[in-house]
Design a protein around this motif. Structure first.
Motif, short mmCIF file in Angstrom:
data_model
loop_
_atom_site.label_atom_id
_atom_site.label_comp_id
_atom_site.label_asym_id
_atom_site.label_seq_id
_atom_site.Cartn_x
_atom_site.Cartn_y
_atom_site.Cartn_z
N ARG A 73 34.80 66.35 16.78
CA ARG A 73 36.02 67.10 17.08
C ARG A 73 36.51 66.80 18.50
N ILE A 74 37.81 66.89 18.67
CA ILE A 74 38.43 66.71 19.98
C ILE A 74 38.29 68.00 20.77
N TRP A 79 45.04 66.34 25.34
CA TRP A 79 44.72 64.92 25.59
C TRP A 79 45.88 64.00 25.23
N ALA A 80 46.54 64.25 24.09
CA ALA A 80 47.56 63.32 23.59
C ALA A 80 48.75 63.24 24.53
N TYR A 108 52.18 60.72 19.55
CA TYR A 108 51.35 61.40 20.54
C TYR A 108 51.78 62.85 20.77
N LEU A 109 53.05 63.08 20.91
CA LEU A 109 53.50 64.43 21.24
C LEU A 109 53.44 65.38 20.06
N MET A 110 53.40 64.83 18.84
CA MET A 110 53.28 65.67 17.65
C MET A 110 51.84 65.72 17.12
N MET A 111 50.92 65.11 17.83
CA MET A 111 49.53 64.99 17.37
C MET A 111 48.87 66.37 17.27
N LYS A 112 48.45 66.73 16.05
CA LYS A 112 47.80 68.02 15.83
C LYS A 112 46.38 67.87 15.28
N VAL A 119 42.80 61.03 14.17
CA VAL A 119 43.64 60.47 15.23
C VAL A 119 43.65 58.95 15.14
N ASN A 120 42.46 58.37 15.05
CA ASN A 120 42.34 56.91 14.97
C ASN A 120 43.10 56.36 13.76
N PHE A 121 42.92 57.03 12.62
CA PHE A 121 43.58 56.59 11.39
C PHE A 121 45.10 56.61 11.54
#
Length: 231
Positions: A73-74, A79-80, A108-112, A119-121
């Protein structure tokens, strides 16, 4: 003849990773494997005026010595946004940054996503689309995993109906080619040598950085500096 590669997911990987994806019909993200610290799973390098610099996704590792990559988990939800600000800081003057930045900025800014694998995928998919790679992406969790390092890999190959297994050269240290031969699966090894240099913003030139460097610097010509695309 179906070709398959099986590799752990990496964060914004270098060009060789995408050459491997583009060299096969199906690319299996091997995220049932144990998460390894200080590796490419959650970090990669970008170019700066002071040399290459790490971008690292903070993840939960304390006391989790045997967690799998897909269980990692992050630990910092900000971070994004921070990574995007850093990427923008050092690549905003690159020739093709304006052309490709909206795709990455939105990602990046919508990364949830809460898990590193997801994330990597997401980013691997975006980059593959930019490069024109149409390879099928799968997860190792979709397959029945057998015991033994070589047996696990070849078991996935069999279930994916692969005739050829393509691997990075590092696996030569443990992979048993005799088992593959007995199973009727041909093994090929990627060669990551002989890449041509391309214009980078900051000297000295370095091959082993995130493919974002290649995309922002040469844009639609990125394929010309990779090995898996027919010239």
């Amino acid at each position: 003849m179906k070709k398959v590669a099986i590799v752990q997911s990496n964060y914004i990987p270098w060009k060789g990773y995408f050459d491997l994806i583009n060299s096969v019909d199906e690319f299996v993200l091997y995220d049932d494997m144990q998460y390894t610290r200080r590796d490419w799973r959650n970090r990669n390098k970008i170019k700066t005026p002071q040399g290459s610099s790490w971008l690292t996704i903070p993840v939960e590792v304390k006391g989790k010595y045997f967690q799998k990559i897909n269980e990692t988990r992050i630990s910092d939800p900000l971070w994004a946004k921070q990574h995007w600000q850093t990427i923008k800081q050092f690549y905003s003057k690159a020739p093709y940054f304006k052309q490709y930045s909206p795709l990455f900025e939105e990602a990046y800014l919508m990364m949830k996503e809460e898990y590193l694998s997801q994330v990597n995928f997401t980013l691997i998919q975006i980059i593959s689309n930019i490069l024109g790679i149409q390879t099928k992406l799968s997860w190792s969790s979709e397959f029945v995993l057998e015991e033994g390092q070589t047996e696990k890999l070849l078991g996935i190959c069999k279930q994916a109906h692969a005739d050829v297994y393509i691997s990075g050269p590092a696996a030569k240290d443990y992979f048993n080619e005799d088992i593959a031969q007995n199973m009727g699966i041909k093994v090929e090894w990627m060669d990551y040598s002989g890449y041509n240099e391309y214009p980078q913003l900051f000297e000295p030139f370095e091959h082993g950085v995130s493919i974002l460097d290649l995309i922002f610097n040469v844009g639609p010509n990125a394929q010309n500096f990779m090995k898996s695309f027919k010239k």
